[in-house]
Design an enzyme around this catalytic site. Structure first.
Site, PDB file in Angstrom:
ATOM      1  N   ARG A  72       1.012  -1.180   0.062  1.00 62.52           N
ATOM      2  CA  ARG A  72      -0.103  -0.064  -0.013  1.00 62.52           C
ATOM      3  C   ARG A  72       0.894   1.127  -0.066  1.00 62.52           C
ATOM      4  O   ARG A  72       1.680   1.512   0.917  1.00 62.52           O
ATOM      5  CB  ARG A  72      -0.826  -0.019   1.249  1.00 62.52           C
ATOM      6  CG  ARG A  72      -1.896  -1.124   1.249  1.00 62.52           C
ATOM      7  CD  ARG A  72      -3.029  -0.905   1.947  1.00 62.52           C
ATOM      8  NE  ARG A  72      -3.967  -2.056   1.687  1.00 62.52           N
ATOM      9  CZ  ARG A  72      -5.105  -2.256   0.718  1.00 62.52           C
ATOM     10  NH1 ARG A  72      -5.370  -1.004   0.065  1.00 62.52           N
ATOM     11  NH2 ARG A  72      -5.834  -3.236   0.631  1.00 62.52           N
ATOM     12  N   GLU A 283      -7.887  -1.349  -7.839  1.00 62.70           N
ATOM     13  CA  GLU A 283      -7.388  -1.028  -6.417  1.00 62.70           C
ATOM     14  C   GLU A 283      -8.328  -1.460  -5.510  1.00 62.70           C
ATOM     15  O   GLU A 283      -8.351  -1.010  -4.359  1.00 62.70           O
ATOM     16  CB  GLU A 283      -7.012   0.566  -6.430  1.00 62.70           C
ATOM     17  CG  GLU A 283      -6.143   0.817  -5.323  1.00 62.70           C
ATOM     18  CD  GLU A 283      -5.926   2.270  -5.252  1.00 62.70           C
ATOM     19  OE1 GLU A 283      -5.505   2.797  -4.139  1.00 62.70           O
ATOM     20  OE2 GLU A 283      -5.666   2.944  -6.420  1.00 62.70           O
TER      21      GLU A 283
END
Length: 333
Positions: A72, A283
């Protein structure tokens, strides 16, 4: 088959507890480790996250067959002490590699690199090679701003500063997924910083000699290329004044993911760069995992939008959902 080319790891909480400890003692207590078990990794993927259901459940809900997962980015703290950046990056990559091993039909890994401000890319090349050859990563996050908008700037991606990394990418035949990390500025959020860096990266790369010097270089730009597909004609004007090839033609030297959450933005991307340069990405679970009250659908469930585009042929849709990712990341099933 549907391959999501832009997604991020859902890790056990222990990874972020580990990060908090590193930040607190600044490395004085030694490296330590997350020491997550396989059960910990499986539990993280089956526990509720953004949107209420688990990471694996959301893939089933969206009809995604495979995801390419990476760290991330906003967690990567690349502007911090190089020692703790390296430790945290390595621990994060280890978790991603293990999840890909545990779920080989579901995940492939893209690694992060511990590149920090003022450090030559040469320093991370041995580690990148180990990630690819020993841990099975199919690409890496190409971070254009290790300083994280702190005022400590790194040359733009068109600069020869990056050439050692480009040489290694071509040698290993792996793509770079262009994605910046956090943002230390009080003037903008990390999401806006991502888009700004994408704009800078695309313009810098395409106005440089990089693709003349490295014709086999493979770079995928996040979030549909930032604002560039919307603003490309501004840069076409400059390229026409210089008498060179049009900027919009050179845009096809790059690949672009489809992490865009509106039909108009997706259509513009496809019409600007071509379906053969676009890779499906959501995502998910992430920033777009929220329901649109107007439609009742999740913003990041964009598969149905692309499937509904009549201007795309069946072959072009297959490129976007599957073929381009298999080609770029050398995915073999």
């Amino acid at each position: 088959m549907v391959i999501d080319s832009h997604a991020h790891v859902t890790a056990p909480d222990g990874l972020y507890v580990y990060k908090a400890g590193l930040m607190a003692h600044r490395g004085a207590h030694g490296r330590g480790g997350v020491n997550a078990t396989d059960d910990d990794l499986i539990k993280a993927l089956n526990s509720p996250v953004f949107g209420g259901s688990s990471h694996l459940e959301q893939l089933k809900e969206a009809g995604t067959d495979m995801q390419i997962i990476s760290p991330r980015p906003y967690q990567m703290m690349t502007s911090e002490n190089p020692r703790i950046v390296q430790w945290f990056t390595e621990e994060t990559n280890t978790i991603i590699a293990r999840q890909a091993q545990l779920f080989p039909k579901v995940f492939r890994g893209v690694c992060g690199l511990p590149l920090t401000p003022g450090v030559s890319p040469k320093a991370v090349l041995p580690y990148l090679e180990r990630c690819v050859k020993e841990q099975g990563f199919v690409g890496f996050l190409l971070n254009p701003d290790p300083g994280e908008c702190s005022g400590v700037e790194t040359p733009a991606l068109g600069d020869r500063f990056w050439y050692p990394l480009y040489e290694k990418m071509c040698e290993l035949d792996i793509p770079g997924h262009m994605h910046s990390t956090g943002c230390r500025s009080e003037r903008l959020s990390y999401s806006l910083h991502f888009i700004n860096e994408e704009n800078i990266a695309v313009v810098s790369l395409l106005n440089s000699n990089v693709f003349n010097d490295f014709p086999n270089l493979k770079i995928m730009v996040s979030h549909g290329g930032g604002a560039i597909p919307y603003q490309y004609a501004r840069f076409d004007a400059g390229s026409l004044r210089r008498g060179g090839p049009r900027f919009s033609e050179k845009m096809r030297n790059l690949y672009y993911d489809t992490v865009l959450y509106s039909a108009d933005a997706l259509a513009l991307l496809f019409k600007t760069v071509g379906a053969d340069r676009c890779l499906f990405g959501t995502e998910r679970p992430g920033v777009g995992t929220v329901k649109d009250p107007k439609t009742g659908k999740w913003l990041d469930e964009t598969r149905h939008l692309i499937e509904g585009f009549e201007f795309l042929s069946a072959a072009e849709k297959k490129m976007i959902f599957e073929d381009n990712a298999k080609k770029l990341f050398k995915i073999q099933l």
